[in-house]
Design a protein around this motif. Structure first.
Motif, PDB file in Angstrom:
ATOM      1  N   LYS A 161      -0.766 -16.882   0.547  1.00  0.00           N
ATOM      2  CA  LYS A 161      -0.559 -15.982  -0.591  1.00  0.00           C
ATOM      3  C   LYS A 161      -0.669 -16.746  -1.906  1.00  0.00           C
ATOM      4  O   LYS A 161      -1.332 -16.303  -2.856  1.00  0.00           O
ATOM      5  N   TYR A 162      -0.042 -17.908  -1.968  1.00  0.00           N
ATOM      6  CA  TYR A 162      -0.084 -18.693  -3.194  1.00  0.00           C
ATOM      7  C   TYR A 162      -1.508 -19.126  -3.515  1.00  0.00           C
ATOM      8  O   TYR A 162      -1.961 -19.010  -4.666  1.00  0.00           O
ATOM      9  N   LEU A 163      -2.235 -19.615  -2.516  1.00  0.00           N
ATOM     10  CA  LEU A 163      -3.589 -20.107  -2.748  1.00  0.00           C
ATOM     11  C   LEU A 163      -4.505 -18.985  -3.207  1.00  0.00           C
ATOM     12  O   LEU A 163      -5.312 -19.154  -4.137  1.00  0.00           O
ATOM     13  N   LEU A 164      -4.393 -17.824  -2.584  1.00  0.00           N
ATOM     14  CA  LEU A 164      -5.216 -16.685  -2.971  1.00  0.00           C
ATOM     15  C   LEU A 164      -4.927 -16.264  -4.410  1.00  0.00           C
ATOM     16  O   LEU A 164      -5.854 -16.027  -5.199  1.00  0.00           O
ATOM     17  N   GLU A 165      -3.645 -16.180  -4.751  1.00  0.00           N
ATOM     18  CA  GLU A 165      -3.273 -15.795  -6.114  1.00  0.00           C
ATOM     19  C   GLU A 165      -3.710 -16.860  -7.111  1.00  0.00           C
ATOM     20  O   GLU A 165      -4.148 -16.550  -8.225  1.00  0.00           O
ATOM     21  N   HIS A 166      -3.587 -18.112  -6.715  1.00  0.00           N
ATOM     22  CA  HIS A 166      -3.997 -19.217  -7.581  1.00  0.00           C
ATOM     23  C   HIS A 166      -5.492 -19.164  -7.863  1.00  0.00           C
ATOM     24  O   HIS A 166      -5.943 -19.577  -8.948  1.00  0.00           O
ATOM     25  N   LYS A 167      -6.260 -18.644  -6.913  1.00  0.00           N
ATOM     26  CA  LYS A 167      -7.706 -18.531  -7.082  1.00  0.00           C
ATOM     27  C   LYS A 167      -8.108 -17.220  -7.759  1.00  0.00           C
ATOM     28  O   LYS A 167      -9.291 -16.900  -7.851  1.00  0.00           O
ATOM     29  N   GLY A 168      -7.133 -16.452  -8.226  1.00  0.00           N
ATOM     30  CA  GLY A 168      -7.424 -15.247  -8.989  1.00  0.00           C
ATOM     31  C   GLY A 168      -7.524 -13.968  -8.194  1.00  0.00           C
ATOM     32  O   GLY A 168      -7.983 -12.945  -8.711  1.00  0.00           O
ATOM     33  N   TYR A 169      -7.093 -13.986  -6.952  1.00  0.00           N
ATOM     34  CA  TYR A 169      -7.165 -12.793  -6.104  1.00  0.00           C
ATOM     35  C   TYR A 169      -5.902 -11.954  -6.227  1.00  0.00           C
ATOM     36  O   TYR A 169      -4.793 -12.495  -6.308  1.00  0.00           O
ATOM     37  N   GLU A 170      -6.096 -10.660  -6.230  1.00  0.00           N
ATOM     38  CA  GLU A 170      -4.962  -9.742  -6.118  1.00  0.00           C
ATOM     39  C   GLU A 170      -4.662  -9.606  -4.632  1.00  0.00           C
ATOM     40  O   GLU A 170      -5.550  -9.287  -3.838  1.00  0.00           O
ATOM     41  N   VAL A 171      -3.427  -9.855  -4.232  1.00  0.00           N
ATOM     42  CA  VAL A 171      -3.083  -9.899  -2.819  1.00  0.00           C
ATOM     43  C   VAL A 171      -2.334  -8.643  -2.400  1.00  0.00           C
ATOM     44  O   VAL A 171      -1.281  -8.311  -2.959  1.00  0.00           O
ATOM     45  N   GLU A 172      -2.915  -7.931  -1.429  1.00  0.00           N
ATOM     46  CA  GLU A 172      -2.193  -6.836  -0.780  1.00  0.00           C
ATOM     47  C   GLU A 172      -1.393  -7.464   0.353  1.00  0.00           C
ATOM     48  O   GLU A 172      -1.933  -7.810   1.398  1.00  0.00           O
ATOM     49  N   ASP A 173      -0.123  -7.615   0.127  1.00  0.00           N
ATOM     50  CA  ASP A 173       0.740  -8.409   1.011  1.00  0.00           C
ATOM     51  C   ASP A 173       1.421  -7.513   2.043  1.00  0.00           C
ATOM     52  O   ASP A 173       2.336  -6.746   1.708  1.00  0.00           O
ATOM     53  N   HIS A 174       0.973  -7.599   3.293  1.00  0.00           N
ATOM     54  CA  HIS A 174       1.539  -6.794   4.372  1.00  0.00           C
ATOM     55  C   HIS A 174       2.467  -7.655   5.231  1.00  0.00           C
ATOM     56  O   HIS A 174       2.037  -8.681   5.771  1.00  0.00           O
ATOM     57  N   HIS A 175       3.717  -7.232   5.353  1.00  0.00           N
ATOM     58  CA  HIS A 175       4.695  -7.996   6.116  1.00  0.00           C
ATOM     59  C   HIS A 175       4.761  -7.509   7.560  1.00  0.00           C
ATOM     60  O   HIS A 175       4.814  -6.302   7.820  1.00  0.00           O
TER      61      HIS A 175
END
Length: 259
Positions: A33-47
């Protein structure tokens, strides 16, 4: 769609499925999640909040592990897959076999500077060198004592005295730690110096024979039994420094006693 086309998306969105349970939060999910957000991605986070939900997800997508990331409906994979997607090396991949020993020596040096600065005792440079060797001995002993069995197995591969008398392999890290602590405190030199001189001399001879005479390719046990540091110059240096420190401490103590 290729990875390059996915990366060029003006509003990139990543769908992440990761375990977030009452008693377990997947660390690789957080890293993804951190890496994706750091690369500018909006993360749809499913738990995935239960074991049953996690197993059902794995079965549905035919995967064996979580987390799993999808971008534009293409499965990128777990944390290693995300790193590969961004052309990053696999986490934990050994960039240098010498990294552990470099870290230990650097930390020992910085600690010696800090201690010498806070507690001035004689010429600064000499104090730093003395404390550096003593602290390095202690840190290296800790690495060996983390897994004594693993250390002894690797140490027995090349140490001449340990091969003749196995208990020496178990005593060695304790002796190194004791000598380092006493040298750091500047007390009981007539105990610490002989110990350092003895184990350093035996170690230096053993390493020299194994590497430069027998031409064997072994791993050094100096930073523990799981070390990937090649047996060679670094190992020889560690032992030579112990011998030099022992001789220096004896000479220094003798001069001070005369004066």
């Amino acid at each position: 769609m290729t990875d390059e086309q996915i990366k060029s998306d003006t509003k990139p969105v990543a769908v992440l499925y990761r375990m977030v349970m009452e008693k377990h939060i997947c660390p690789y999910g957080l890293k993804s999640k951190y890496l994706l957000e750091h690369k500018g991605y909006e993360v749809e986070d499913h738990h995935l909040t239960t074991r049953e939900e996690t197993d059902a997800f794995k079965e549905k997508y035919g995967v064996e592990t979580t987390p799993q990331t999808f971008i534009r409906e293409k499965r990128i994979g777990g944390y290693d897959g995300v790193r590969a997607f961004f052309d990053k090396k696999k986490e934990g991949e050994k960039e240098s076999a010498y990294r552990p020993i470099i870290v230990i020596f650097l930390m020992a040096f910085l600690m010696s500077v800090g201690v010498s600065w806070a507690l001035p005792n004689g010429p600064f440079v000499i104090s730093v060198v003395e404390k550096f060797i003593a602290i390095a001995m202690c840190l290296l002993a800790v690495q060996k004592l983390r897994d004594l069995t693993s250390f002894t197995n690797q140490f027995l591969g090349y140490d001449l005295l340990a091969q003749r008398y196995v208990p020496y392999a178990y005593v060695y890290p304790f002796a190194e730690a004791l000598a380092g602590i006493l040298m750091l405190a500047g007390v009981l030199v007539w105990v610490s110096a002989p110990i350092a001189f003895f184990i350093g001399t035996v170690g230096a001879i053993s390493v020299y024979k194994a590497v430069y005479i027998d031409k064997r390719e072994l791993k050094c046990a100096c930073v523990g039994g799981d070390s990937e540091v090649p047996l060679g110059f670094v190992s020889l240096t560690e032992n030579v420094l112990m011998v030099a420190m022992a001789i220096w401490m004896v000479g220094k103590t003798a001069v001070l006693a005369i004066l």
